[in-house]
Motif scaffolding. Structure first.
Motif, PDB file in Angstrom:
ATOM      1  N   VAL A   1       0.823  -1.222   0.000  1.00 57.77           N
ATOM      2  CA  VAL A   1       0.000   0.000   0.000  1.00 57.77           C
ATOM      3  C   VAL A   1       0.855   1.269   0.000  1.00 57.77           C
ATOM      4  O   VAL A   1       0.337   2.372  -0.153  1.00 57.77           O
ATOM      5  CB  VAL A   1      -0.966   0.033   1.218  1.00 57.77           C
ATOM      6  N   LEU A   2       2.177   1.098   0.207  1.00 63.33           N
ATOM      7  CA  LEU A   2       3.021   2.263   0.476  1.00 63.33           C
ATOM      8  C   LEU A   2       3.594   2.933  -0.770  1.00 63.33           C
ATOM      9  O   LEU A   2       3.872   4.133  -0.754  1.00 63.33           O
ATOM     10  CB  LEU A   2       4.208   1.860   1.369  1.00 63.33           C
ATOM     11  N   PHE A   3       3.824   2.145  -1.829  1.00 62.68           N
ATOM     12  CA  PHE A   3       4.663   2.656  -2.922  1.00 62.68           C
ATOM     13  C   PHE A   3       3.871   2.993  -4.182  1.00 62.68           C
ATOM     14  O   PHE A   3       2.784   2.462  -4.405  1.00 62.68           O
ATOM     15  CB  PHE A   3       5.744   1.617  -3.258  1.00 62.68           C
ATOM     16  N   GLY A   4       4.463   3.857  -5.005  1.00 65.57           N
ATOM     17  CA  GLY A   4       3.847   4.230  -6.272  1.00 65.57           C
ATOM     18  C   GLY A   4       4.916   4.485  -7.326  1.00 65.57           C
ATOM     19  O   GLY A   4       6.118   4.356  -7.059  1.00 65.57           O
ATOM     20  N   ASP A   5       4.469   4.850  -8.530  1.00 63.44           N
ATOM     21  CA  ASP A   5       5.362   5.064  -9.678  1.00 63.44           C
ATOM     22  C   ASP A   5       5.407   6.550 -10.027  1.00 63.44           C
ATOM     23  O   ASP A   5       4.426   7.280  -9.807  1.00 63.44           O
ATOM     24  CB  ASP A   5       4.853   4.291 -10.901  1.00 63.44           C
ATOM     25  N   GLY A   6       6.498   6.977 -10.639  1.00 64.38           N
ATOM     26  CA  GLY A   6       6.584   8.374 -11.080  1.00 64.38           C
ATOM     27  C   GLY A   6       8.015   8.743 -11.430  1.00 64.38           C
ATOM     28  O   GLY A   6       8.936   7.912 -11.314  1.00 64.38           O
ATOM     29  N   ALA A   7       8.189   9.981 -11.859  1.00 62.20           N
ATOM     30  CA  ALA A   7       9.530  10.481 -12.187  1.00 62.20           C
ATOM     31  C   ALA A   7       9.594  11.979 -11.956  1.00 62.20           C
ATOM     32  O   ALA A   7       8.599  12.690 -12.101  1.00 62.20           O
ATOM     33  CB  ALA A   7       9.878  10.164 -13.645  1.00 62.20           C
ATOM     34  N   GLY A   8      10.782  12.433 -11.590  1.00 60.43           N
ATOM     35  CA  GLY A   8      11.037  13.874 -11.464  1.00 60.43           C
ATOM     36  C   GLY A   8      12.422  14.147 -12.024  1.00 60.43           C
ATOM     37  O   GLY A   8      13.284  13.255 -12.027  1.00 60.43           O
ATOM     38  N   ALA A   9      12.617  15.366 -12.528  1.00 60.91           N
ATOM     39  CA  ALA A   9      13.905  15.685 -13.161  1.00 60.91           C
ATOM     40  C   ALA A   9      14.273  17.133 -12.886  1.00 60.91           C
ATOM     41  O   ALA A   9      13.395  17.981 -12.699  1.00 60.91           O
ATOM     42  CB  ALA A   9      13.808  15.454 -14.674  1.00 60.91           C
ATOM     43  N   VAL A  10      15.583  17.385 -12.876  1.00 61.96           N
ATOM     44  CA  VAL A  10      16.063  18.771 -12.828  1.00 61.96           C
ATOM     45  C   VAL A  10      17.154  18.942 -13.876  1.00 61.96           C
ATOM     46  O   VAL A  10      17.886  17.997 -14.182  1.00 61.96           O
ATOM     47  CB  VAL A  10      16.624  19.184 -11.444  1.00 61.96           C
ATOM     48  N   VAL A  11      17.250  20.162 -14.407  1.00 58.06           N
ATOM     49  CA  VAL A  11      18.418  20.553 -15.196  1.00 58.06           C
ATOM     50  C   VAL A  11      19.340  21.288 -14.231  1.00 58.06           C
ATOM     51  O   VAL A  11      18.904  22.205 -13.518  1.00 58.06           O
ATOM     52  CB  VAL A  11      18.030  21.458 -16.385  1.00 58.06           C
ATOM     53  N   LEU A  12      20.593  20.830 -14.175  1.00 60.13           N
ATOM     54  CA  LEU A  12      21.585  21.391 -13.252  1.00 60.13           C
ATOM     55  C   LEU A  12      22.706  21.997 -14.096  1.00 60.13           C
ATOM     56  O   LEU A  12      23.297  21.296 -14.930  1.00 60.13           O
ATOM     57  CB  LEU A  12      22.127  20.251 -12.383  1.00 60.13           C
ATOM     58  N   GLU A  13      22.980  23.293 -13.908  1.00 62.85           N
ATOM     59  CA  GLU A  13      23.934  23.976 -14.796  1.00 62.85           C
ATOM     60  C   GLU A  13      25.044  24.663 -14.018  1.00 62.85           C
ATOM     61  O   GLU A  13      24.832  25.155 -12.903  1.00 62.85           O
ATOM     62  CB  GLU A  13      23.216  25.055 -15.613  1.00 62.85           C
ATOM     63  N   ALA A  14      26.192  24.752 -14.643  1.00 57.84           N
ATOM     64  CA  ALA A  14      27.330  25.444 -14.031  1.00 57.84           C
ATOM     65  C   ALA A  14      27.068  26.942 -13.966  1.00 57.84           C
ATOM     66  O   ALA A  14      26.462  27.528 -14.870  1.00 57.84           O
ATOM     67  CB  ALA A  14      28.594  25.183 -14.856  1.00 57.84           C
ATOM     68  N   THR A  15      27.512  27.538 -12.867  1.00 60.43           N
ATOM     69  CA  THR A  15      27.428  28.993 -12.708  1.00 60.43           C
ATOM     70  C   THR A  15      28.607  29.409 -11.821  1.00 60.43           C
ATOM     71  O   THR A  15      29.190  28.570 -11.146  1.00 60.43           O
ATOM     72  CB  THR A  15      26.069  29.391 -12.078  1.00 60.43           C
ATOM     73  N   GLU A  16      28.964  30.682 -11.854  1.00 61.54           N
ATOM     74  CA  GLU A  16      30.082  31.141 -11.000  1.00 61.54           C
ATOM     75  C   GLU A  16      29.622  32.305 -10.156  1.00 61.54           C
ATOM     76  O   GLU A  16      28.983  33.224 -10.666  1.00 61.54           O
ATOM     77  CB  GLU A  16      31.261  31.598 -11.876  1.00 61.54           C
ATOM     78  N   HIS A  17      29.923  32.255  -8.863  1.00 63.28           N
ATOM     79  CA  HIS A  17      29.635  33.409  -8.010  1.00 63.28           C
ATOM     80  C   HIS A  17      30.428  33.308  -6.716  1.00 63.28           C
ATOM     81  O   HIS A  17      31.169  32.331  -6.494  1.00 63.28           O
ATOM     82  CB  HIS A  17      28.125  33.577  -7.772  1.00 63.28           C
ATOM     83  N   ASP A  18      30.230  34.304  -5.857  1.00 70.05           N
ATOM     84  CA  ASP A  18      31.034  34.387  -4.623  1.00 70.05           C
ATOM     85  C   ASP A  18      30.413  33.616  -3.459  1.00 70.05           C
ATOM     86  O   ASP A  18      30.856  33.740  -2.319  1.00 70.05           O
ATOM     87  CB  ASP A  18      31.203  35.861  -4.224  1.00 70.05           C
TER      88      ASP A  18
END
Ligand code: UT7
Length: 339
Positions: A172-189
């Motif tokens: 009863v606990l589990f289900g199906d699905g997907a999630g995604a992120v785009v992760l990009e390089a950046t420069e800062h202090d």
């Protein structure tokens, strides 16, 4: 100034077939097994979960979530030089679901007259319910080091295929699905967006309390290919480990609980989420909760919740979010990031 990795787009996908607790009561009754909406809600907070239809694989769910994330980031598949898929329910033994996702992304891109993602690195990470935290940590390290510039980091699961519907304590606990992120390089202090710190761990002494012990050998499945869990043992370990990982990530970033705007936890059980929030001194209105509608989607649960938080307008640029997960292995970890 230093190189950081930042999330520039999120996406998610749930297969359309939705089963409420009442549906689960009916499904189990056919097998002579009793459960109830009251029990499931009181013990877990779960009210519904989604199941993929036969013939739909983790890469299919991953593809839909990835296309959404790319669109949100304003990127094309050809901009991506790294794909990591966190999954414990891959399409096949090999190649990786990430390679299959790369092919599917390329097919979609080519049909639209674009280049695809072929040629970039692609691999799977398997850390069960901590998989997305592990994948994000690895992608962040690769971007920081210069080994990658723009990554697609995905959690995709079809747990309905490994559930034992004769075991009411798990199915009863589990289900199906997907999630995604785009992760990009950046420069800062250090004051800009990006992953501020992460903290991942495993303790292999606890492999037995949450596992699918079967394997493929000699053309046959050897051993039991269905999920086994000692729920109480997992519960007891989970609460303490989540707190320690979150606090370690805060310490690494030189931050405190007061700096956290949002908790985006792995969605296994509302009681675990509430207890973790309490330990981080966060009120529940600072926590993204999807377990009620998604059930536990393992490696997909955190990116699904993240996307829900972004699309509902709660997570805003500049805010700080603590992502954290725990699961089979035993594995656990946390990622602190500025949006
Ligand atoms: O994502 C990876 C991490 N996984 C988790 O975080 C899961 C962690 N564990 C949990 O969430 C909880 O331990 C569960 C939700 C799995 C179980 O909750 P619990 O409060 O620990 O229940 P329990 O296992 O102690 O079972 C209590 C009773 C038992 O009956 P008796 O022995 O007291 O008569 C079970 O047989 O509840 C019974 N039960 C059920 N009753 C109705 C177990 N499952 C069900 C069910 N419907 N589906």
């Amino acid at each position: 100034m230093r190189r950081y990795s930042r999330i520039t787009g999120t996406g998610s996908y749930l297969p359309p077939r939705r089963l409420t607790n009442a549906d689960m009561v009916g499904l189990l009754a056919e097998r002579g097994i009793e459960t109830s909406d009251d029990w499931i809600v009181a013990r877990t907070g779960i009210r519904a979960r989604h199941y993929a239809d036969d013939g739909v694989n983790a890469s299919d769910l991953a593809l839909q979530a990835s296309l959404q994330a790319l669109e949100a980031a304003g990127r094309k598949a050809s901009d991506i030089d790294l794909i990591i898929v966190a999954t414990s329910t891959p399409d096949m033994v090999f190649p990786s679901t990430a390679s299959i996702l790369q092919r599917k992304l390329t097919e979609v891109a080519v049909a639209q007259g674009d280049l695809g993602a072929a040629g970039g690195a692609a691999f799977d990470v398997m850390a069960v319910c901590s998989g997305f935290i592990y994948a994000l940590t690895v992608a962040d390290a690769m971007i920081q080091s210069g080994a990658a510039t723009r990554a697609l980091v995905v959690g995709a699961e079809i747990f309905s295929r490994i559930l034992d519907f004769n075991d009411r304590t798990t199915c009863v606990l589990f289900g199906d699905g997907a999630g995604a992120v785009v992760l990009e390089a950046t420069e800062h202090d250090g004051s800009g967006p990006g992953v501020l710190a992460s903290d991942i761990h495993a303790d292999g002494r606890h492999t037995g309390i949450l596992c699918v012990p079967g394997t493929v050998s000699g053309g046959q499945v050897l051993g039991d290919p269905l999920l086994k869990m000692d729920g109480q043992a997992v519960f007891k370990l989970a609460v303490g480990l989540l707190e320690s990982a979150a606090k370690a990530a805060l310490a690494k970033a030189g931050k405190t609980e007061a700096d956290v705007d949002w908790l985006v936890p792995h969605q296994a059980n509302l009681r675990i989420i509430q207890s973790t929030a309490r330990k981080l001194k966060l009120s529940m209105d600072k926590v993204i909760v999807t377990v009620d509608q998604h059930g536990n989607t393992s490696a997909a649960s955190i990116p699904l919740a993240l996307d829900e938080g972004v699309r509902s307008g709660r997570l805003q640029p500049g805010q700080t979010a603590m992502l954290e997960g725990v699961g089979g292995g035993f594995t656990w970890g946390a990622v602190l990031l500025r949006l």
